[in-house]
Design a protein around this motif. Structure first.
Motif, PDB file in Angstrom:
ATOM      1  N   ALA A  41       5.375  12.513 -35.832  1.00 37.19           N
ATOM      2  CA  ALA A  41       6.907  12.076 -35.450  1.00 37.19           C
ATOM      3  C   ALA A  41       7.305  11.604 -36.721  1.00 37.19           C
ATOM      4  CB  ALA A  41       6.511  10.533 -34.955  1.00 37.19           C
ATOM      5  N   PRO A  42       8.668  11.667 -36.872  1.00 37.22           N
ATOM      6  CA  PRO A  42       9.546  11.153 -38.046  1.00 37.22           C
ATOM      7  C   PRO A  42       9.351   9.926 -38.821  1.00 37.22           C
ATOM      8  CG  PRO A  42      11.024  11.279 -36.447  1.00 37.22           C
ATOM      9  CD  PRO A  42       9.807  11.932 -35.956  1.00 37.22           C
ATOM     10  N   ILE A  43       9.011   9.949 -40.019  1.00 36.20           N
ATOM     11  CA  ILE A  43       9.006   8.735 -40.662  1.00 36.20           C
ATOM     12  C   ILE A  43      10.639   8.212 -41.133  1.00 36.20           C
ATOM     13  CG2 ILE A  43       8.394   7.364 -42.767  1.00 36.20           C
ATOM     14  CD1 ILE A  43       5.989   9.476 -42.834  1.00 36.20           C
ATOM     15  N   THR A  44      11.095   7.189 -40.215  1.00 35.80           N
ATOM     16  CA  THR A  44      12.383   6.586 -40.461  1.00 35.80           C
ATOM     17  C   THR A  44      12.582   5.689 -41.569  1.00 35.80           C
ATOM     18  OG1 THR A  44      12.121   4.980 -39.187  1.00 35.80           O
ATOM     19  CG2 THR A  44      12.913   6.997 -38.010  1.00 35.80           C
ATOM     20  N   ILE A  45      13.613   5.564 -42.129  1.00 37.11           N
ATOM     21  CA  ILE A  45      13.838   4.759 -43.348  1.00 37.11           C
ATOM     22  C   ILE A  45      13.361   3.335 -42.891  1.00 37.11           C
ATOM     23  CG2 ILE A  45      15.745   3.609 -44.924  1.00 37.11           C
ATOM     24  CD1 ILE A  45      17.164   6.213 -44.594  1.00 37.11           C
ATOM     25  N   ALA A  46      13.913   2.708 -41.992  1.00 33.29           N
ATOM     26  CA  ALA A  46      13.661   1.311 -41.268  1.00 33.29           C
ATOM     27  C   ALA A  46      12.014   1.312 -40.993  1.00 33.29           C
ATOM     28  CB  ALA A  46      14.472   0.956 -40.148  1.00 33.29           C
ATOM     29  N   GLY A  47      11.265   2.382 -40.795  1.00 41.16           N
ATOM     30  CA  GLY A  47      10.061   2.249 -40.158  1.00 41.16           C
ATOM     31  C   GLY A  47       8.968   2.045 -41.220  1.00 41.16           C
ATOM     32  N   ASN A  48       7.870   1.884 -41.047  1.00 44.72           N
ATOM     33  CA  ASN A  48       6.802   1.381 -41.817  1.00 44.72           C
ATOM     34  C   ASN A  48       5.386   1.944 -41.186  1.00 44.72           C
ATOM     35  OD1 ASN A  48       5.456  -0.568 -40.157  1.00 44.72           O
ATOM     36  ND2 ASN A  48       7.405  -1.664 -40.451  1.00 44.72           N
ATOM     37  N   ALA A  49       4.554   2.038 -42.408  1.00 41.12           N
ATOM     38  CA  ALA A  49       3.236   2.782 -41.818  1.00 41.12           C
ATOM     39  C   ALA A  49       2.600   2.174 -40.777  1.00 41.12           C
ATOM     40  CB  ALA A  49       2.180   2.723 -43.145  1.00 41.12           C
ATOM     41  N   THR A  50       2.566   0.710 -40.609  1.00 43.46           N
ATOM     42  CA  THR A  50       1.821   0.170 -39.483  1.00 43.46           C
ATOM     43  C   THR A  50       2.592   0.681 -38.079  1.00 43.46           C
ATOM     44  OG1 THR A  50       3.142  -1.813 -39.783  1.00 43.46           O
ATOM     45  CG2 THR A  50       1.338  -2.084 -41.123  1.00 43.46           C
ATOM     46  N   ASP A  51       3.699   0.937 -38.144  1.00 38.58           N
ATOM     47  CA  ASP A  51       4.031   1.561 -37.026  1.00 38.58           C
ATOM     48  C   ASP A  51       3.211   2.818 -36.103  1.00 38.58           C
ATOM     49  OD1 ASP A  51       5.846  -0.543 -36.495  1.00 38.58           O
ATOM     50  OD2 ASP A  51       7.567   0.800 -37.499  1.00 38.58           O
ATOM     51  N   PHE A  52       2.712   3.287 -37.366  1.00 35.51           N
ATOM     52  CA  PHE A  52       1.965   4.450 -37.065  1.00 35.51           C
ATOM     53  C   PHE A  52       0.533   4.420 -36.862  1.00 35.51           C
ATOM     54  CE2 PHE A  52       5.737   6.457 -38.499  1.00 35.51           C
ATOM     55  CZ  PHE A  52       5.799   7.470 -38.017  1.00 35.51           C
ATOM     56  N   GLY A  53      -0.067   3.052 -37.081  1.00 33.10           N
ATOM     57  CA  GLY A  53      -1.334   2.679 -36.965  1.00 33.10           C
ATOM     58  C   GLY A  53      -1.914   2.900 -38.374  1.00 33.10           C
ATOM     59  N   TYR A  54      -1.334   3.033 -39.204  1.00 30.69           N
ATOM     60  CA  TYR A  54      -1.685   3.385 -40.678  1.00 30.69           C
ATOM     61  C   TYR A  54      -1.787   2.192 -41.501  1.00 30.69           C
ATOM     62  CZ  TYR A  54      -1.072   8.474 -39.910  1.00 30.69           C
ATOM     63  OH  TYR A  54      -1.062   9.777 -39.491  1.00 30.69           O
ATOM     64  N   PRO A  55      -2.537   2.115 -42.562  1.00 29.89           N
ATOM     65  CA  PRO A  55      -2.543   0.906 -43.654  1.00 29.89           C
ATOM     66  C   PRO A  55      -1.290   0.750 -44.166  1.00 29.89           C
ATOM     67  CG  PRO A  55      -4.254   2.431 -44.092  1.00 29.89           C
ATOM     68  CD  PRO A  55      -3.714   3.249 -43.197  1.00 29.89           C
ATOM     69  N   THR A  56      -0.823  -0.333 -44.480  1.00 33.04           N
ATOM     70  CA  THR A  56       0.525  -0.727 -44.793  1.00 33.04           C
ATOM     71  C   THR A  56       1.154   0.119 -45.977  1.00 33.04           C
ATOM     72  OG1 THR A  56      -0.130  -3.095 -44.356  1.00 33.04           O
ATOM     73  CG2 THR A  56       1.777  -2.869 -45.690  1.00 33.04           C
ATOM     74  N   ASN A  57       0.229   0.353 -47.075  1.00 33.95           N
ATOM     75  CA  ASN A  57       0.898   1.003 -48.165  1.00 33.95           C
ATOM     76  C   ASN A  57       0.673   2.567 -47.950  1.00 33.95           C
ATOM     77  OD1 ASN A  57      -2.142   1.355 -48.152  1.00 33.95           O
ATOM     78  ND2 ASN A  57      -2.216   0.898 -50.407  1.00 33.95           N
ATOM     79  N   ALA A  58       0.368   2.976 -46.643  1.00 29.43           N
ATOM     80  CA  ALA A  58       0.203   4.624 -46.412  1.00 29.43           C
ATOM     81  C   ALA A  58       1.043   5.417 -46.852  1.00 29.43           C
ATOM     82  CB  ALA A  58      -0.292   4.906 -44.947  1.00 29.43           C
ATOM     83  N   PHE A  59       2.606   5.001 -46.755  1.00 26.93           N
ATOM     84  CA  PHE A  59       3.674   5.610 -46.980  1.00 26.93           C
ATOM     85  C   PHE A  59       4.145   5.392 -48.498  1.00 26.93           C
ATOM     86  CE2 PHE A  59       4.595   5.937 -42.043  1.00 26.93           C
ATOM     87  CZ  PHE A  59       3.590   6.652 -42.146  1.00 26.93           C
ATOM     88  N   GLU A  60       3.679   4.642 -49.271  1.00 25.78           N
ATOM     89  CA  GLU A  60       3.965   4.026 -50.511  1.00 25.78           C
ATOM     90  C   GLU A  60       3.862   5.331 -51.538  1.00 25.78           C
ATOM     91  OE1 GLU A  60       2.533   0.392 -51.623  1.00 25.78           O
ATOM     92  OE2 GLU A  60       3.667  -0.652 -49.851  1.00 25.78           O
ATOM     93  N   GLY A  61       4.790   5.770 -52.371  1.00 23.71           N
ATOM     94  CA  GLY A  61       4.412   6.628 -53.263  1.00 23.71           C
ATOM     95  C   GLY A  61       3.614   6.189 -54.377  1.00 23.71           C
ATOM     96  N   GLN A  62       2.361   6.632 -54.957  1.00 20.51           N
ATOM     97  CA  GLN A  62       1.548   6.493 -55.887  1.00 20.51           C
ATOM     98  C   GLN A  62       2.131   7.028 -57.137  1.00 20.51           C
ATOM     99  OE1 GLN A  62      -2.332   8.430 -55.831  1.00 20.51           O
ATOM    100  NE2 GLN A  62      -3.205   6.247 -56.610  1.00 20.51           N
ATOM    101  N   ASP A  63       2.202   5.948 -58.156  1.00 16.11           N
ATOM    102  CA  ASP A  63       2.540   6.605 -59.560  1.00 16.11           C
ATOM    103  C   ASP A  63       1.570   7.605 -60.006  1.00 16.11           C
ATOM    104  OD1 ASP A  63       4.070   6.743 -61.811  1.00 16.11           O
ATOM    105  OD2 ASP A  63       3.180   4.958 -62.647  1.00 16.11           O
ATOM    106  N   ARG A  64       2.076   8.807 -60.018  1.00 17.54           N
ATOM    107  CA  ARG A  64       1.466  10.070 -60.335  1.00 17.54           C
ATOM    108  C   ARG A  64       2.054  10.855 -61.342  1.00 17.54           C
ATOM    109  NH1 ARG A  64      -2.437  10.397 -56.269  1.00 17.54           N
ATOM    110  NH2 ARG A  64      -2.848  12.428 -56.466  1.00 17.54           N
TER     111      ARG A  64
END
Length: 500
Positions: free
Chosen positions: A150-173
């Motif tokens: 399913a698409p990750i929308t701008i307003a959506g967050n990882a918990t909507d997918f049942g993922y950890p809160t920071n799952a879609f956050e970009g890690q500094d790499r």
């Protein structure tokens, strides 16, 4: 074409089947391969086929898989390839066993997350037919698991997918360039794919692991900022190399070389059967014999003749070397009677420049020129025959393989082609020999060919062939299907079995 080149296309068609081969002994017209490079027969793997809503339009997409096994979590990153309006991981090589896929995210080339497979009981779970977690089984059959993201929308967050809160956050790499090289018995393979396990340690010295499916050649590898230490573990063809580096030694944009070496396995025998109309018959056998230094000194070729029940010895080739270079090949028939020879001359760089062959009463002379064209190695061979006929043949080499060819006779007829290869070992390349057509110079095995003809046409051509590989990257069987060139009707299957 150079003056004096007057060879008929009929002869060119007969030698063309010998010129552009790799593991196969014939030039091939074959089906397009699977999206990913073949994995060894014994390797354990699983594949994921992913449907996305609408037209993806993603270039260089990457899947990030989170797997669990016996309480341990593993992150696997793999390139995705589009086929039949789905994205495919190809074989994800893993130790044999069962895993739970708990997260699957799709990112673009910049690392931005665009799609994910929701977990069961999450807010987005009803958008897919099979929510996570799902059971994956990695085994030699490489089973395919079909999922929908399913698409990750701008307003959506990882918990909507049942993922950890920071799952879609970009890690500094930051990124580095990594290239793998494997030395196989003195023959360097420097355009390697394989498995890379990255273990990095955080400030509290806790380990984190990510597995990356390397592509052939240079790879851009993403690493976390703030790690204290990195351990890179590379594996391919039963070769494992590990590099343990402090974070201070790993800098943005640096190049890392990894790999190892392994002894070459020498081809000892090959047998070929023809399968047609439900029957199979052994038609040929070839044996390979080596000296104490591992140099090939003799081949013996047996063939089925109509008047004999058993295969009959038809040809013996004896190879002679001066220091390290093949200089002379003696030809003998099945009665040990000499019928000819092949001689080589080299330049100071060890490249073949001239060849002379006698086969019964026919003499062939060849002059070889080496050059660089558009960054690729180019080889031109002028063949001159005792009867006055001649042929000019040119081919290009990229990443150690003959990728393009063209030939023209003095009669004006021509033939050309382009070729693609897998990333496995061509056992003929490891023999360290050549013939007058220089057909033993491709590192890998050809998986696709596009040919064109002007003049005489072949009566039959291979249209599909499938290799079976062992876990060291060597082919153990080749099934090659032939069809009529004019009618496209299937004619027969040629099965070759290799022993080392």
């Amino acid at each position: 074409m150079k003056s004096g080149m007057i060879r008929t296309i009929g002869f060119f068609l007969t030698i063309a089947s010998l010129i552009a081969v790799s593991c196969s002994k014939d030039t091939e017209v074959i089906q397009k391969p699977e999206p990913s490079a073949p994995t060894p027969t014994g390797a354990s793997a699983v594949q994921i086929s992913l449907a996305l809503p609408g037209n993806t339009g993603i270039q260089n997409a990457q899947a990030i898989l989170v797997l669990e096994q016996t309480g341990q979590e593993k992150v696997v990153k793999v390139k995705l390839q589009e086929q039949d309006e789905r994205l495919h991981t190809g074989p994800v090589v893993l130790p044999a066993g069962e895993y739970r896929l708990t997260q699957l995210k799709v990112a673009d080339k910049n690392g931005k997350y665009l799609y994910a497979v929701p977990r069961a009981a999450s807010a987005r779970a009803n958008e897919v037919t099979t929510p996570l977690a799902v059971r994956l089984v990695a085994n030699a059959d490489k089973p395919v698991v079909n999922l929908t993201a399913a698409p990750i929308t701008i307003a959506g967050n990882a918990t909507d997918f049942g993922y950890p809160t920071n799952a879609f956050e970009g890690q500094d790499r930051f990124t580095v360039q990594l290239k793998a090289t494997v030395n196989v018995g003195g023959y360097v393979y420097d355009n390697m794919d394989g498995q890379l396990l990255i273990t990095w340690y955080d400030a509290q010295d806790n380990p984190h692991s990510e597995q990356v499916q390397l592509q052939a050649g240079n790879n851009t590898i993403s690493l976390p900022v703030g790690a204290s230490r990195f351990v890179f573990t590379y594996s391919k063809w039963n070769v494992t190399d590990e590099m343990d580096m402090p974070a201070s030694a790993v800098t943005r944009g640096m190049s890392i070389a990894i790999g190892g070496s392994v002894a070459a396995r020498k081809l000892s025998e090959e047998k070929t059967w023809i399968e047609s109309d439900g029957s199979s018959r052994l038609v040929s056998r070839k044996t390979y014999h080596y000296n104490g230094a591992g140099q090939l000194v003799k081949t013996m070729y047996y063939q089925k003749l109509p008047q004999y029940a058993e295969l009959q010895l038809q040809q013996v080739h004896a190879f002679e070397y001066q220091p390290g270079k093949l200089m002379h090949v003696q030809y003998f028939d099945g009665n040990n009677k000499s019928y000819g020879y092949l001689k080589f001359m080299y330049n100071n760089n060890g490249q073949i420049t001239h060849m002379e062959q006698k086969s019964y009463d026919q003499m062939t002379y060849a002059a070889v020129e080496h050059s660089i064209e558009y960054g690729s190695r180019k080889v031109t061979i002028d063949y001159l025959y005792e009867n006055g006929h001649a042929l000019e043949y040119t081919y290009q080499v990229e990443n150690g393989n003959r990728t393009k060819e063209s030939g023209i006779s003095s009669a004006g007829a021509s033939e050309g082609g382009t070729f693609e290869y897998d990333n496995n070992i061509n056992p003929y390349y490891l023999l360290g020999i050549q013939d007058i057509y220089l057909r033993y110079n491709s590192r890998n095995n050809m998986i696709q060919q596009n040919k064109s003809y002007s003049g005489s046409m072949p009566s039959s051509i291979p249209y599909r062939f499938n290799y079976t590989y062992d876990d060291a990257g060597y082919p153990v069987q080749l099934l090659k299907n032939f069809r009529s060139y004019s009618s496209n009707t299937h004619l027969y299957t040629e099965k070759t079995v290799y022993t080392y």
